[in-house]
Design a protein around this motif. Structure first.
Motif, PDB file in Angstrom:
ATOM      1  N   GLU A   1      42.100  46.999 -32.621  1.00 43.09           N
ATOM      2  CA  GLU A   1      43.181  47.665 -33.344  1.00 43.09           C
ATOM      3  C   GLU A   1      43.661  48.935 -32.654  1.00 43.09           C
ATOM      4  OE1 GLU A   1      39.293  49.198 -35.124  1.00 43.09           O
ATOM      5  OE2 GLU A   1      40.136  47.291 -34.427  1.00 43.09           O
ATOM      6  N   TRP A   2      43.018  49.329 -31.610  1.00 44.04           N
ATOM      7  CA  TRP A   2      43.448  50.526 -30.879  1.00 44.04           C
ATOM      8  C   TRP A   2      44.752  50.255 -30.144  1.00 44.04           C
ATOM      9  CZ3 TRP A   2      38.345  52.581 -28.216  1.00 44.04           C
ATOM     10  CH2 TRP A   2      37.483  53.070 -29.215  1.00 44.04           C
ATOM     11  N   PHE A   3      45.476  51.334 -29.892  1.00 45.05           N
ATOM     12  CA  PHE A   3      46.767  51.219 -29.211  1.00 45.05           C
ATOM     13  C   PHE A   3      46.589  50.631 -27.799  1.00 45.05           C
ATOM     14  CE2 PHE A   3      49.974  52.815 -26.293  1.00 45.05           C
ATOM     15  CZ  PHE A   3      51.153  52.538 -26.964  1.00 45.05           C
ATOM     16  N   GLY A   4      47.426  49.618 -27.459  1.00 47.79           N
ATOM     17  CA  GLY A   4      47.493  49.108 -26.090  1.00 47.79           C
ATOM     18  C   GLY A   4      46.321  48.253 -25.643  1.00 47.79           C
TER      19      GLY A   4
ATOM     20  N   SER B 116      45.266  43.782 -19.367  1.00 43.29           N
ATOM     21  CA  SER B 116      46.156  43.404 -18.264  1.00 43.29           C
ATOM     22  C   SER B 116      45.964  44.320 -17.059  1.00 43.29           C
ATOM     23  CB  SER B 116      47.609  43.458 -18.730  1.00 43.29           C
ATOM     24  OG  SER B 116      48.496  43.157 -17.674  1.00 43.29           O
ATOM     25  N   ILE B 117      45.794  45.619 -17.307  1.00 44.99           N
ATOM     26  CA  ILE B 117      45.573  46.572 -16.214  1.00 44.99           C
ATOM     27  C   ILE B 117      44.264  46.259 -15.494  1.00 44.99           C
ATOM     28  CG2 ILE B 117      45.019  48.993 -15.723  1.00 44.99           C
ATOM     29  CD1 ILE B 117      47.085  49.763 -17.838  1.00 44.99           C
ATOM     30  N   ALA B 118      43.240  45.868 -16.241  1.00 45.78           N
ATOM     31  CA  ALA B 118      41.954  45.518 -15.631  1.00 45.78           C
ATOM     32  C   ALA B 118      42.117  44.317 -14.690  1.00 45.78           C
ATOM     33  CB  ALA B 118      40.928  45.205 -16.714  1.00 45.78           C
TER      34      ALA B 118
ATOM     35  N   ASN C 126      49.661  54.079 -15.779  1.00 46.94           N
ATOM     36  CA  ASN C 126      49.825  53.283 -17.002  1.00 46.94           C
ATOM     37  C   ASN C 126      48.609  53.416 -17.915  1.00 46.94           C
ATOM     38  OD1 ASN C 126      52.287  52.411 -16.053  1.00 46.94           O
ATOM     39  ND2 ASN C 126      51.526  50.461 -15.280  1.00 46.94           N
ATOM     40  N   LEU C 127      47.430  53.368 -17.302  1.00 44.78           N
ATOM     41  CA  LEU C 127      46.208  53.501 -18.098  1.00 44.78           C
ATOM     42  C   LEU C 127      46.112  54.896 -18.714  1.00 44.78           C
ATOM     43  CD1 LEU C 127      43.556  52.261 -19.039  1.00 44.78           C
ATOM     44  CD2 LEU C 127      42.493  53.059 -16.918  1.00 44.78           C
ATOM     45  N   SER C 128      46.488  55.906 -17.951  1.00 41.07           N
ATOM     46  CA  SER C 128      46.465  57.276 -18.472  1.00 41.07           C
ATOM     47  C   SER C 128      47.436  57.426 -19.646  1.00 41.07           C
ATOM     48  CB  SER C 128      46.839  58.261 -17.355  1.00 41.07           C
ATOM     49  OG  SER C 128      46.890  59.589 -17.835  1.00 41.07           O
TER      50      SER C 128
END
Length: 366
Positions: free
Chosen positions: A92-95, A101-103, A230-232
């Motif tokens: 449920e956390w944002f993103g 996908s970033i991983a 993006n991750l930041s």
């Protein structure tokens, strides 16, 4: 036929053994100064360059492989780190999907970086060094053929100086000298041509290797930088989500306390009087509803400071009054976000150009 083959092999073996003995004797005589040695200073300089070039190339290949091992290790560590984040990240956390996908993209980026290093740098270096063993063997062969030539030359000279002339032996020695000289000159000529060319080729391989590594590193870090940004950004939004939830809880608590205090004041003897019949009600928010533009839906009061993180957001302070406006395109509205303009701006400028979005849970509807 077997006997013939056996005889040929035995004869060849005996010939090779005799050559080795003759060379050993010639070298001993040369070291003792009893026989002169053919010297080629220019060729010896080329051999010195060759040995340096081989040592430099071998070291570069070794260090390049160590670099590749480090890249692979970093890849494995990066993958474990992203896997750890993915396991800890609540759905449920944002993103959540973006984090996964970033991983995946990060893992693929490391794989491509390593493979491109292999294809563009390591393979070229391996190909470059593959030619050295053959040339090194031919240099050693040239040295042996030079000893054979010196030995044949000395043998021919000793027969010529003999008091008892034997024309047959002289002819045979001269023939052996000519054959030894021809073999030596052929291999010597080839090496004289190849070694300078090989020496010059080192510049090209160094340029190719380091340009490839530098270019691949630059592209890798640029692409990795985008993923890290993006991750930041996702982590920033997640923190905002946490603070927003905390703000809602605080706002609810404050509202309950305010209601309790209001109830106590009404029950006291000093309760405020109602305004006189003809007395106009006091407008506490700076403007009456009649003065507002028709596009305003309602007002909200800011309960907690909010610092804008993008150019289309409002920067709010606790206590500000915001006039809520409809989105021009309803599809542009994100859940939990409102469009509005500060009431102070409207009162001062009478326009809505300074509108922006803000989180609804930082405010309370009036």
């Amino acid at each position: 036929m077997a006997e013939v083959g056996k005889g040929v092999n035995a004869g060849k073996l005996a010939s090779n053994v005799q050559k080795r003995i003759t060379r050993a004797q010639e070298k001993v005589l040369q070291k003792l100064g009893k026989a002169d040695e053919t010297k080629d200073t220019a060729f010896e300089e080329e051999v010195g360059k060759f040995n340096k070039q081989l040592a430099d190339g071998t070291k570069l290949q070794k260090d390049l492989k160590a670099y590749m091992t480090a890249v692979k290790t970093m890849h494995e560590c990066s993958k474990r780190l992203h896997d750890c984040l993915a396991e800890m990240y609540d759905p449920e956390w944002f993103g959540k999907e973006e984090v996964d996908s970033i991983a995946e993209d990060t893992d693929l980026l490391w794989q491509d970086f390593h493979q491109n290093l292999v294809d563009n740098a390591l393979v070229s270096m391996d190909t470059y060094l593959a030619q050295f063993p053959d040339i090194k063997a031919r240099i050693a062969k040239r040295e042996r053929k030079l000893v054979d030539f010196d030995s044949a030359r000395h043998h021919f000279a000793s027969i010529q100086k003999s008091k008892k002339k034997d024309e047959a032996k002289i002819a045979k020695a001269e023939e052996e000298l000519g054959r030894a000289q021809k073999v030596f000159e052929e291999i010597n000529y080839d090496l004289q041509e190849e070694l300078p060319t090989l020496w010059d080729s080192r510049v090209g391989i160094y340029v190719n290797t380091f340009q490839s590594v530098a270019g691949l590193e630059d592209k890798f870090h640029r692409d990795m930088g985008k993923l890290n940004q993006n991750l930041s950004d996702i982590m920033t939004k997640l923190d905002e989500q946490r603070l927003a939830k905390k703000g809602v809880t605080t706002a609810s608590t404050g509202k309950s306390e305010e209601a309790a205090n209001h109830s106590l004041s009404e029950s006291g003897s000093d309760a405020p009087k109602s305004p006189a019949k003809n007395e106009a009600p006091t407008v506490t928010n700076g403007s009456s509803d009649a003065e507002l533009p028709p596009s305003v839906l309602y007002k909200v009061k800011v309960m907690h400071d909010y610092g804008a993180t993008d150019s289309d957001e409002l920067d709010l302070k606790a206590g500000d009054i915001v006039l809520v406006l409809p989105f021009v395109n309803p599809d542009d509205q994100d859940d939990g976000w409102l469009m509005g303009v500060k009431e102070s701006h409207w009162l001062e400028n009478k326009n809505l150009v300074a509108k922006g979005v803000f989180p609804e849970n930082f405010t309370q509807k009036l």
